[in-house]
Design an enzyme around this catalytic site. Structure first.
Site, PDB file in Angstrom:
ATOM      1  N   CYS A 112       0.885 -42.831  53.054  1.00 19.27           N
ATOM      2  CA  CYS A 112       0.720 -41.581  52.299  1.00 19.27           C
ATOM      3  C   CYS A 112      -0.745 -41.123  52.344  1.00 19.27           C
ATOM      4  O   CYS A 112      -1.232 -40.758  53.407  1.00 19.27           O
ATOM      5  CB  CYS A 112       1.251 -41.737  50.874  1.00 19.27           C
ATOM      6  N   HIS A 215       6.777 -43.711  51.618  1.00 18.88           N
ATOM      7  CA  HIS A 215       6.369 -44.923  50.892  1.00 18.88           C
ATOM      8  C   HIS A 215       7.308 -46.092  51.206  1.00 18.88           C
ATOM      9  O   HIS A 215       8.207 -46.397  50.414  1.00 18.88           O
ATOM     10  CB  HIS A 215       6.326 -44.649  49.382  1.00 18.88           C
ATOM     11  N   GLU A 217       6.765 -49.170  50.946  1.00 19.39           N
ATOM     12  CA  GLU A 217       6.649 -50.256  49.954  1.00 19.39           C
ATOM     13  C   GLU A 217       7.654 -50.081  48.826  1.00 19.39           C
ATOM     14  O   GLU A 217       8.092 -51.067  48.228  1.00 19.39           O
ATOM     15  CB  GLU A 217       5.206 -50.330  49.414  1.00 19.39           C
TER      16      GLU A 217
END
Ligand code: MN
Length: 241
Positions: A112, A215, A217
């Site tokens: 990001c 994202h 994660e």
């Protein structure tokens, strides 16, 4: 032995007295086989370039994380009215990290804001607000759970990402209002959204230098291919002597 991976953190904008990091970045690195080490932005040390170079020489990988907007002066623009909050301390620290990582060919996963930092550090620019600057753009800053994929991307055949996904399209989550443009010299687009917004970049001639606008994660706990991106990154980090 797990390779040491630097994970950049956010710091308090006013005093730098506190740091913050969504834990899922470090958890995903650990789940993929790496040993995460959270790095703290600081200006108290004066010029951070030397400290950052030392940090990068200890580590075998770097994760640049999400966060606020980058000061537009750093890529040669005046601030757009829709610019969000900025953090010059963190900008300087992460730009130094990105430059040191590129110089050392340190495997890097930039997420990001991290992808935007990587692009700016390499001489590229940013679209400061997608909604006002990209006609026909779809929603990229969704009010949705962080683990929810909301828009599709097309992945460039032959890219690292294409290898990770095993196909040329995917669904991703999306929590950004800025985008990479133009892509920095030495980097290539690895994925785009349907509206043309750049969703991933990769540096050619590198061990592993990948930026993604979404994202992974936040998806890694539910999606094998999201965790696989961290695995490929950690495998590249293991290859660093
Ligand atoms: Mn998006």
């Amino acid at each position: 032995m797990r390779p040491l991976v630097i994970v950049s953190a956010d710091c308090d904008n006013e005093s730098s007295d506190s740091i913050k990091l969504q834990a899922d970045y470090a958890r995903a690195v650990y789940a993929a086989g790496g040993l995460p080490l959270v790095a703290v932005p600081s200006m108290e040390c004066g010029d951070t370039t030397e400290a950052v170079a030392e940090l990068c020489s200890l580590a075998r990988g770097l994760v640049l994380t999400g966060g606020p907007d980058i000061l537009p002066g750093l890529f040669g623009e005046e601030p757009h009215p829709k610019l969000g909050s900025v953090n010059p301390v963190r900008d300087q620290f992460e730009l130094a990290l990105a430059r040191a990582a590129m110089q050392a060919d340190l495997p890097t996963l930039a997420i990001c804001r991290g992808m935007q930092i990587l692009n700016v550090a390499a001489g590229g620019g940013l679209i400061q607000d997608i909604e006002s600057c990209v006609p026909g753009a779809h929603a990229h800053r969704m009010a949705a759970p962080r683990w929810l994929p909301t828009h599709s991307i097309s992945v460039v055949p032959g890219s690292i990402l294409c290898r990770v996904f095993g196909r040329d399209s995917a669904m991703v989550n999306s929590f950004h209002h800025q985008a990479v443009h133009p892509v920095a010299p030495g980097f290539e687009v690895a994925a785009r959204a349907g509206d043309g917004v750049v969703e991933a970049i990769e540096k050619a001639e590198s061990r592993f230098m990948v930026g993604v606008q979404w994202h992974p994660e936040a998806l890694a706990g539910r999606s094998p291919e999201a965790l696989n991106l961290f695995r490929e990154f950690v495998i590249a980090a293991q290859g660093v002597c």
